[in-house]
Design a protein around this motif. Structure first.
Motif, PDB file in Angstrom:
ATOM      1  N   GLN A   1       9.056  -3.211  -3.597  1.00  0.00           N
ATOM      2  CA  GLN A   1       8.973  -2.226  -5.067  1.00  0.00           C
ATOM      3  C   GLN A   1       7.292  -1.164  -4.476  1.00  0.00           C
ATOM      4  O   GLN A   1       7.331   0.073  -5.531  1.00  0.00           O
ATOM      5  CB  GLN A   1       7.747  -3.600  -5.800  1.00  0.00           C
ATOM      6  N   PHE A   2       7.023  -1.129  -3.081  1.00  0.00           N
ATOM      7  CA  PHE A   2       5.712  -0.567  -3.685  1.00  0.00           C
ATOM      8  C   PHE A   2       6.122   1.312  -2.437  1.00  0.00           C
ATOM      9  O   PHE A   2       5.956   1.401  -2.803  1.00  0.00           O
ATOM     10  CB  PHE A   2       4.950  -0.894  -2.160  1.00  0.00           C
ATOM     11  N   VAL A   3       7.505   0.694  -2.136  1.00  0.00           N
ATOM     12  CA  VAL A   3       8.166   1.778  -1.084  1.00  0.00           C
ATOM     13  C   VAL A   3       8.965   2.213  -2.730  1.00  0.00           C
ATOM     14  O   VAL A   3       8.722   3.972  -2.987  1.00  0.00           O
ATOM     15  CB  VAL A   3       9.375   0.977  -0.351  1.00  0.00           C
ATOM     16  N   ALA A   4       9.633   2.001  -3.568  1.00  0.00           N
ATOM     17  CA  ALA A   4      10.009   2.470  -4.641  1.00  0.00           C
ATOM     18  C   ALA A   4       9.356   2.962  -5.266  1.00  0.00           C
ATOM     19  O   ALA A   4       9.718   4.379  -5.727  1.00  0.00           O
ATOM     20  CB  ALA A   4      10.807   1.181  -5.394  1.00  0.00           C
ATOM     21  N   ALA A   5       8.335   2.499  -5.419  1.00  0.00           N
ATOM     22  CA  ALA A   5       6.627   3.301  -6.715  1.00  0.00           C
ATOM     23  C   ALA A   5       6.637   4.705  -5.980  1.00  0.00           C
ATOM     24  O   ALA A   5       6.598   5.543  -6.746  1.00  0.00           O
ATOM     25  CB  ALA A   5       5.586   2.499  -6.769  1.00  0.00           C
ATOM     26  N   VAL A   6       6.280   4.582  -4.600  1.00  0.00           N
ATOM     27  CA  VAL A   6       6.324   5.859  -3.558  1.00  0.00           C
ATOM     28  C   VAL A   6       7.277   6.752  -4.593  1.00  0.00           C
ATOM     29  O   VAL A   6       6.824   8.076  -4.239  1.00  0.00           O
ATOM     30  CB  VAL A   6       5.847   5.062  -2.160  1.00  0.00           C
ATOM     31  N   ALA A   7       8.779   6.529  -3.346  1.00  0.00           N
ATOM     32  CA  ALA A   7       9.348   7.445  -3.816  1.00  0.00           C
ATOM     33  C   ALA A   7       9.536   7.581  -5.554  1.00  0.00           C
ATOM     34  O   ALA A   7      10.364   9.190  -5.555  1.00  0.00           O
ATOM     35  CB  ALA A   7      10.766   6.698  -3.593  1.00  0.00           C
ATOM     36  N   MET A   8       9.710   7.058  -6.073  1.00  0.00           N
ATOM     37  CA  MET A   8      10.026   7.362  -7.730  1.00  0.00           C
ATOM     38  C   MET A   8       8.915   8.472  -8.429  1.00  0.00           C
ATOM     39  O   MET A   8       8.974   9.124  -8.974  1.00  0.00           O
ATOM     40  CB  MET A   8      10.440   6.303  -8.681  1.00  0.00           C
ATOM     41  N   MET A   9       8.477   8.174  -8.029  1.00  0.00           N
ATOM     42  CA  MET A   9       6.457   8.940  -8.124  1.00  0.00           C
ATOM     43  C   MET A   9       6.788  10.243  -7.498  1.00  0.00           C
ATOM     44  O   MET A   9       5.953  11.160  -7.961  1.00  0.00           O
ATOM     45  CB  MET A   9       4.764   8.088  -8.350  1.00  0.00           C
ATOM     46  N   ASN A  10       7.122  10.625  -6.326  1.00  0.00           N
ATOM     47  CA  ASN A  10       6.805  11.464  -5.782  1.00  0.00           C
ATOM     48  C   ASN A  10       8.373  12.338  -5.796  1.00  0.00           C
ATOM     49  O   ASN A  10       9.013  13.118  -4.496  1.00  0.00           O
ATOM     50  CB  ASN A  10       6.853  11.501  -3.893  1.00  0.00           C
TER      51      ASN A  10
END
Length: 187
Positions: A26-35
């Motif tokens: 979730q943390f990895v996906a959140a950083v990727a999706m927001m960037n």
């Protein structure tokens, strides 16, 4: 399958490590999706795909958190490590309670945010969930802030958990950590 006085059973370990892996995701996906800019990809995935993945995994975490909580209440924990002081035991209880609250609050607030925000959830790209709570801007904002604050609290609780475990492991060197590691047995 069940916990014993000296170690955690395979079910407890499996739930622990699956939830950990999904939270890390979730943390990895959140950083990727927001960037990921609109029209671009990160790792071959569009921002929309990453957002749907994040939402789907969040709901999976909610289901596993419920299962984990029920299992936690139905099976006794191993005995405390003999080297744990009363202060450490109190902190462990506080951290555990905080983690459980976050495992429920973060996915629920995320779900409410996307539903009240009018975004919806396409569960693993297979099924569009019904948008039961309709669009509501103020409630979406409250849910979004709750999601962010809950995520920050989750991260703080995880760091506190890891700090206690590492401190205990390095200071006492009693293999207490091995009770939760997969494929290990405490002597």
């Amino acid at each position: 399958m069940r916990n014993t006085p000296t170690r955690y059973g395979w079910m407890t370990k499996a739930l622990h490590w699956i939830v950990f892996a999904l939270i890390l995701n979730q943390f990895v996906a959140a950083v990727a999706m927001m960037n990921t800019p609109q029209g671009a990809t990160t790792g071959g995935f569009t921002a929309g795909t990453l957002y749907n993945w994040h939402k789907s995994i969040g709901l999976a975490i909610l289901a596993l958190a419920f299962l984990r909580y029920v299992w936690r209440r139905r099976t006794p924990l191993p005995d405390w490590a003999p080297n744990l002081g009363e202060t450490e035991k109190r902190w462990i209880h506080r951290i555990e309670n905080t983690l459980y609250v976050c495992l429920f609050v973060v996915p629920i607030s995320g779900y409410l945010f996307v539903m009240w925000g009018g975004f919806g959830v396409n569960l693993f790209g297979l099924w569009e969930l019904p948008r039961i709570p309709g669009k509501h801007a103020l409630l979406a904002t409250v849910a979004e802030w709750t999601h962010w604050v809950g995520t920050a609290l989750l991260l703080a609780a995880l760091l506190a958990h890891w700090t206690l475990v590492i401190r205990h492991q390095r200071h006492h060197r009693d293999r207490y950590l091995h009770r939760m590691l997969p494929f290990t047995h405490q002597k």
